[in-house]
Scaffold this motif. Structure first.
Motif, PDB file in Angstrom:
ATOM      1  N   ALA A 239     -10.050   5.713  -8.636  1.00 54.26           N
ATOM      2  CA  ALA A 239      -9.344   5.347  -7.405  1.00 54.26           C
ATOM      3  C   ALA A 239      -7.934   4.845  -7.687  1.00 54.26           C
ATOM      4  O   ALA A 239      -6.994   5.168  -6.955  1.00 54.26           O
ATOM      5  CB  ALA A 239     -10.142   4.282  -6.653  1.00 54.26           C
ATOM      6  N   LEU A 240      -7.784   4.073  -8.761  1.00 53.33           N
ATOM      7  CA  LEU A 240      -6.494   3.437  -9.029  1.00 53.33           C
ATOM      8  C   LEU A 240      -5.512   4.336  -9.762  1.00 53.33           C
ATOM      9  O   LEU A 240      -4.310   4.055  -9.772  1.00 53.33           O
ATOM     10  CB  LEU A 240      -6.710   2.150  -9.834  1.00 53.33           C
ATOM     11  N   THR A 241      -5.994   5.391 -10.404  1.00 60.56           N
ATOM     12  CA  THR A 241      -5.084   6.305 -11.102  1.00 60.56           C
ATOM     13  C   THR A 241      -4.815   7.566 -10.285  1.00 60.56           C
ATOM     14  O   THR A 241      -3.660   7.922 -10.044  1.00 60.56           O
ATOM     15  CB  THR A 241      -5.649   6.698 -12.476  1.00 60.56           C
ATOM     16  N   LEU A 242      -5.873   8.223  -9.831  1.00 59.01           N
ATOM     17  CA  LEU A 242      -5.707   9.478  -9.095  1.00 59.01           C
ATOM     18  C   LEU A 242      -5.224   9.255  -7.664  1.00 59.01           C
ATOM     19  O   LEU A 242      -4.492  10.093  -7.118  1.00 59.01           O
ATOM     20  CB  LEU A 242      -7.034  10.250  -9.068  1.00 59.01           C
ATOM     21  N   GLY A 243      -5.633   8.144  -7.053  1.00 58.99           N
ATOM     22  CA  GLY A 243      -5.414   8.003  -5.619  1.00 58.99           C
ATOM     23  C   GLY A 243      -4.523   6.864  -5.186  1.00 58.99           C
ATOM     24  O   GLY A 243      -4.553   6.490  -4.011  1.00 58.99           O
ATOM     25  N   LEU A 244      -3.740   6.270  -6.090  1.00 60.61           N
ATOM     26  CA  LEU A 244      -2.869   5.168  -5.692  1.00 60.61           C
ATOM     27  C   LEU A 244      -1.415   5.628  -5.737  1.00 60.61           C
ATOM     28  O   LEU A 244      -0.787   5.632  -6.788  1.00 60.61           O
ATOM     29  CB  LEU A 244      -3.069   3.969  -6.631  1.00 60.61           C
ATOM     30  N   PRO A 245      -0.848   6.024  -4.595  1.00 59.41           N
ATOM     31  CA  PRO A 245       0.477   6.665  -4.589  1.00 59.41           C
ATOM     32  C   PRO A 245       1.649   5.727  -4.364  1.00 59.41           C
ATOM     33  O   PRO A 245       2.717   6.158  -3.939  1.00 59.41           O
ATOM     34  CB  PRO A 245       0.345   7.635  -3.411  1.00 59.41           C
ATOM     35  N   THR A 246       1.496   4.428  -4.622  1.00 54.19           N
ATOM     36  CA  THR A 246       2.563   3.483  -4.277  1.00 54.19           C
ATOM     37  C   THR A 246       3.870   3.770  -5.018  1.00 54.19           C
ATOM     38  O   THR A 246       4.941   3.417  -4.522  1.00 54.19           O
ATOM     39  CB  THR A 246       2.116   2.042  -4.563  1.00 54.19           C
ATOM     40  N   ALA A 247       3.801   4.398  -6.199  1.00 50.59           N
ATOM     41  CA  ALA A 247       5.031   4.722  -6.930  1.00 50.59           C
ATOM     42  C   ALA A 247       5.893   5.715  -6.161  1.00 50.59           C
ATOM     43  O   ALA A 247       7.107   5.803  -6.399  1.00 50.59           O
ATOM     44  CB  ALA A 247       4.685   5.297  -8.306  1.00 50.59           C
ATOM     45  N   LEU A 248       5.292   6.441  -5.229  1.00 47.09           N
ATOM     46  CA  LEU A 248       6.019   7.445  -4.453  1.00 47.09           C
ATOM     47  C   LEU A 248       6.474   6.916  -3.095  1.00 47.09           C
ATOM     48  O   LEU A 248       7.114   7.651  -2.332  1.00 47.09           O
ATOM     49  CB  LEU A 248       5.145   8.689  -4.257  1.00 47.09           C
ATOM     50  N   PHE A 249       6.140   5.657  -2.773  1.00 41.14           N
ATOM     51  CA  PHE A 249       6.551   5.100  -1.484  1.00 41.14           C
ATOM     52  C   PHE A 249       8.080   5.111  -1.298  1.00 41.14           C
ATOM     53  O   PHE A 249       8.561   5.453  -0.207  1.00 41.14           O
ATOM     54  CB  PHE A 249       6.006   3.680  -1.323  1.00 41.14           C
ATOM     55  N   PRO A 250       8.862   4.741  -2.321  1.00 43.02           N
ATOM     56  CA  PRO A 250      10.329   4.795  -2.110  1.00 43.02           C
ATOM     57  C   PRO A 250      10.830   6.194  -1.780  1.00 43.02           C
ATOM     58  O   PRO A 250      11.679   6.367  -0.893  1.00 43.02           O
ATOM     59  CB  PRO A 250      10.882   4.304  -3.458  1.00 43.02           C
ATOM     60  N   GLN A 251      10.302   7.215  -2.473  1.00 42.17           N
ATOM     61  CA  GLN A 251      10.736   8.577  -2.201  1.00 42.17           C
ATOM     62  C   GLN A 251      10.272   9.032  -0.829  1.00 42.17           C
ATOM     63  O   GLN A 251      11.014   9.706  -0.100  1.00 42.17           O
ATOM     64  CB  GLN A 251      10.203   9.523  -3.284  1.00 42.17           C
ATOM     65  N   LEU A 252       9.043   8.678  -0.456  1.00 38.74           N
ATOM     66  CA  LEU A 252       8.553   9.027   0.873  1.00 38.74           C
ATOM     67  C   LEU A 252       9.404   8.372   1.958  1.00 38.74           C
ATOM     68  O   LEU A 252       9.739   9.003   2.970  1.00 38.74           O
ATOM     69  CB  LEU A 252       7.091   8.587   1.021  1.00 38.74           C
ATOM     70  N   ALA A 253       9.751   7.106   1.751  1.00 38.32           N
ATOM     71  CA  ALA A 253      10.572   6.408   2.748  1.00 38.32           C
ATOM     72  C   ALA A 253      11.942   7.052   2.873  1.00 38.32           C
ATOM     73  O   ALA A 253      12.508   7.132   3.976  1.00 38.32           O
ATOM     74  CB  ALA A 253      10.711   4.935   2.366  1.00 38.32           C
ATOM     75  N   ALA A 254      12.476   7.542   1.768  1.00 40.29           N
ATOM     76  CA  ALA A 254      13.818   8.134   1.786  1.00 40.29           C
ATOM     77  C   ALA A 254      13.816   9.549   2.341  1.00 40.29           C
ATOM     78  O   ALA A 254      14.739   9.936   3.059  1.00 40.29           O
ATOM     79  CB  ALA A 254      14.404   8.131   0.378  1.00 40.29           C
ATOM     80  N   GLU A 255      12.788  10.339   2.026  1.00 40.38           N
ATOM     81  CA  GLU A 255      12.791  11.760   2.377  1.00 40.38           C
ATOM     82  C   GLU A 255      12.014  12.096   3.649  1.00 40.38           C
ATOM     83  O   GLU A 255      12.412  12.971   4.416  1.00 40.38           O
ATOM     84  CB  GLU A 255      12.218  12.576   1.216  1.00 40.38           C
ATOM     85  N   THR A 256      10.890  11.411   3.871  1.00 36.65           N
ATOM     86  CA  THR A 256      10.024  11.759   5.001  1.00 36.65           C
ATOM     87  C   THR A 256      10.197  10.815   6.182  1.00 36.65           C
ATOM     88  O   THR A 256      10.178  11.236   7.332  1.00 36.65           O
ATOM     89  CB  THR A 256       8.555  11.749   4.554  1.00 36.65           C
ATOM     90  N   PHE A 257      10.370   9.532   5.901  1.00 37.31           N
ATOM     91  CA  PHE A 257      10.512   8.537   6.969  1.00 37.31           C
ATOM     92  C   PHE A 257      11.940   7.988   6.960  1.00 37.31           C
ATOM     93  O   PHE A 257      12.881   8.745   6.989  1.00 37.31           O
ATOM     94  CB  PHE A 257       9.459   7.432   6.774  1.00 37.31           C
ATOM     95  N   HIS A 258      12.087   6.671   6.913  1.00 32.92           N
ATOM     96  CA  HIS A 258      13.400   6.043   6.814  1.00 32.92           C
ATOM     97  C   HIS A 258      13.347   5.005   5.692  1.00 32.92           C
ATOM     98  O   HIS A 258      12.307   4.385   5.464  1.00 32.92           O
ATOM     99  CB  HIS A 258      13.798   5.364   8.130  1.00 32.92           C
ATOM    100  N   PRO A 259      14.451   4.780   4.991  1.00 31.13           N
ATOM    101  CA  PRO A 259      14.429   3.793   3.902  1.00 31.13           C
ATOM    102  C   PRO A 259      13.901   2.428   4.333  1.00 31.13           C
ATOM    103  O   PRO A 259      13.228   1.747   3.557  1.00 31.13           O
ATOM    104  CB  PRO A 259      15.896   3.720   3.474  1.00 31.13           C
ATOM    105  N   SER A 260      14.191   2.026   5.551  1.00 32.64           N
ATOM    106  CA  SER A 260      13.739   0.712   6.024  1.00 32.64           C
ATOM    107  C   SER A 260      12.237   0.662   6.276  1.00 32.64           C
ATOM    108  O   SER A 260      11.678  -0.420   6.496  1.00 32.64           O
ATOM    109  CB  SER A 260      14.483   0.344   7.312  1.00 32.64           C
ATOM    110  N   ASP A 261      11.556   1.823   6.235  1.00 33.45           N
ATOM    111  CA  ASP A 261      10.120   1.875   6.520  1.00 33.45           C
ATOM    112  C   ASP A 261       9.266   1.546   5.302  1.00 33.45           C
ATOM    113  O   ASP A 261       8.040   1.464   5.426  1.00 33.45           O
ATOM    114  CB  ASP A 261       9.718   3.268   7.034  1.00 33.45           C
ATOM    115  N   ILE A 262       9.872   1.381   4.141  1.00 36.79           N
ATOM    116  CA  ILE A 262       9.075   1.195   2.932  1.00 36.79           C
ATOM    117  C   ILE A 262       8.211  -0.068   3.018  1.00 36.79           C
ATOM    118  O   ILE A 262       7.064  -0.088   2.549  1.00 36.79           O
ATOM    119  CB  ILE A 262       9.975   1.155   1.677  1.00 36.79           C
ATOM    120  N   GLY A 263       8.737  -1.126   3.638  1.00 39.86           N
ATOM    121  CA  GLY A 263       7.953  -2.351   3.778  1.00 39.86           C
ATOM    122  C   GLY A 263       6.715  -2.131   4.619  1.00 39.86           C
ATOM    123  O   GLY A 263       5.649  -2.709   4.350  1.00 39.86           O
ATOM    124  N   VAL A 264       6.830  -1.265   5.627  1.00 42.38           N
ATOM    125  CA  VAL A 264       5.685  -0.964   6.487  1.00 42.38           C
ATOM    126  C   VAL A 264       4.601  -0.243   5.698  1.00 42.38           C
ATOM    127  O   VAL A 264       3.404  -0.507   5.870  1.00 42.38           O
ATOM    128  CB  VAL A 264       6.129  -0.116   7.695  1.00 42.38           C
TER     129      VAL A 264
END
Length: 419
Positions: A239-264
């Motif tokens: 669960a913690l290796t295959l399914g924990l995507p927090t390292a990609l949250f900054p990129q997701l916030a920048a590309e898919t959502f908005h940079p300010s959404d990372i805290g959410v």
């Protein structure tokens, strides 16, 4: 209405005075710890001007934490756990005082901060290991799922409220005051641990004293020889290796959502855990703990896979909330198995191994997701990791019948103190 039975929060463990004091004190201490967790990276970035140093701070504490967790787990099995827990708690508080001292002296040294972070993470790893080994001595076995849920809710709630509190106070009172507040907050847990009764090794435990490395090796051997324990660790690691995507949250916030959404995105996982904890009374009705661990991993993977396909913030939050709930359930049942499926004289060492898995899994997951995400893209990496997590949960449930059949114990080797 809060109830100890049914679907609401399981408060039965709070009837045990020793556990109740530790839990209430833990609320104060966890909030204080979050103040330091916010201030340290901000200071490192301010002093260095580089995010690379901030990332290094996350790695600096890994080896000391893992080493101290294994060492403290072995020590907890042959010494009075109250004394060991008191020592590690005071150590954490002293380190917070040293962080305050470097801010007061205006040293502006990244090296000093990194050293103090390493020391504090080592003490935190030792403290959390011994603390989890203490819990089964304070409450009855049937109340352990509720006790673990209550403790998890404190950490998750502090993970939401602490950063918000730090963000509001930092411009007003400065970093020195926040460090000092953390040190003062630790005093609450020092008081609660001081009030604990003596927790010496169970009958025969004192005869197993020896070299720490041999004690740790005995713990590893104990795990490898028991299918249920091996599989629980494998489930958690998957669960913690295959399914924990927090390292990609900054990129997701920048590309898919908005940079300010990372805290959410970060807060949604914690919020999902808190919401699930509000219904933790239902955990006491679950007796097939092996199946509960695997189902929690599968639900976590399914929610992460859905999150990977989300293209709006509301949709992302809608997936991350159940993901956080599944993660809380996984933690509750994993800890319960590790606390009940082993003799008391081995609990400290198994909790030490659990700390290593819980700390090392996310770090490896960050590396894995970051590397694969750069090659395949964020969507494929997050969704694929979630699917692989579900497959891993099903495979472990299918191929390990002893794990699948494992149930909550009917009794206890001794009565819990104060229960």
């Amino acid at each position: 209405m809060v109830r100890s039975r049914g679907l609401m929060v399981g408060v039965g463990p709070l009837r045990a005075g020793a556990f109740r004091r530790l839990w209430v004190a833990g609320i104060v201490t966890a909030l204080g710890a979050q103040l330091t967790a916010v201030v340290v990276p901000l200071q490192i970035y301010e002093f260095s001007g580089s995010s690379a140093w901030v990332g290094l701070a996350g790695l600096v504490g890994l080896a000391p934490m893992a080493t101290a967790a294994l060492w403290a787990g072995a020590l907890a099995d042959v010494c009075d756990r109250r004394r060991v827990l008191l020592s590690t708690t005071i150590g954490v508080g002293v380190t917070s005082l040293l962080l305050w001292a470097q801010a007061w002296a205006n040293l502006r040294s990244v090296a000093v901060l990194l050293v103090l972070v390493g020391v504090q993470q080592a003490l935190f790893g030792a403290h959390s290991t011994v603390s989890r080994a203490v819990t089964p001595r304070l409450v009855r076995p049937g109340l352990l799922p509720a006790a673990n849920a209550l403790q998890s809710m404190v950490l998750l709630s502090a993970g939401i409220a602490g950063p918000l509190l730090a963000g509001g106070l930092l411009p007003v009172v400065g970093s020195r005051t926040l460090y000092l507040a953390d040190a003062v907050a630790v005093c609450a847990t020092v008081w609660a641990v001081w009030r604990l009764p003596a927790l010496p090794p169970v009958a025969g435990g004192e005869r197993r004293q020896g070299a720490v490395l041999r004690q740790i090796a005995d713990g590893v051997r104990f795990v490898t020889e028991r299918q249920v324990l091996r599989t629980v660790y494998l489930c958690d690691f998957a669960a913690l290796t295959l399914g924990l995507p927090t390292a990609l949250f900054p990129q997701l916030a920048a590309e898919t959502f908005h940079p300010s959404d990372i805290g959410v995105l970060y807060a949604a996982v914690s919020a999902g855990g808190v919401l699930a904890g509000l219904f933790s009374g239902a955990f006491a009705r679950v007796h097939r703990h092996g199946v509960a661990v695997a189902v929690s991993v599968g639900l976590w993977g399914l929610a992460v896979a859905g999150f990977g396909s989300a293209h709006s913030l509301p949709a992302a939050v809608a997936w991350l909330l159940p993901a956080g709930g599944a993660l809380l359930a996984l933690g509750v049942f994993r800890k319960t198995v590790l606390q009940t499926a082993v003799p008391d004289g081995m609990r400290g060492r198994l909790q030490g191994i659990d700390t290593v898995v819980a700390v090392g899994g996310p770090r490896l997951g960050d590396l894995l997701h970051g590397t694969v995400g750069a090659a395949l893209g964020v969507t494929w990496t997050v969704t694929g990791g979630g699917v692989l997590t579900v497959v891993a949960a099903l495979a472990l449930l299918l191929f390990f019948p002893g794990f699948r059949r494992h149930r909550a114990p009917a009794g206890s080797e001794q009565e819990a103190l104060g229960a």
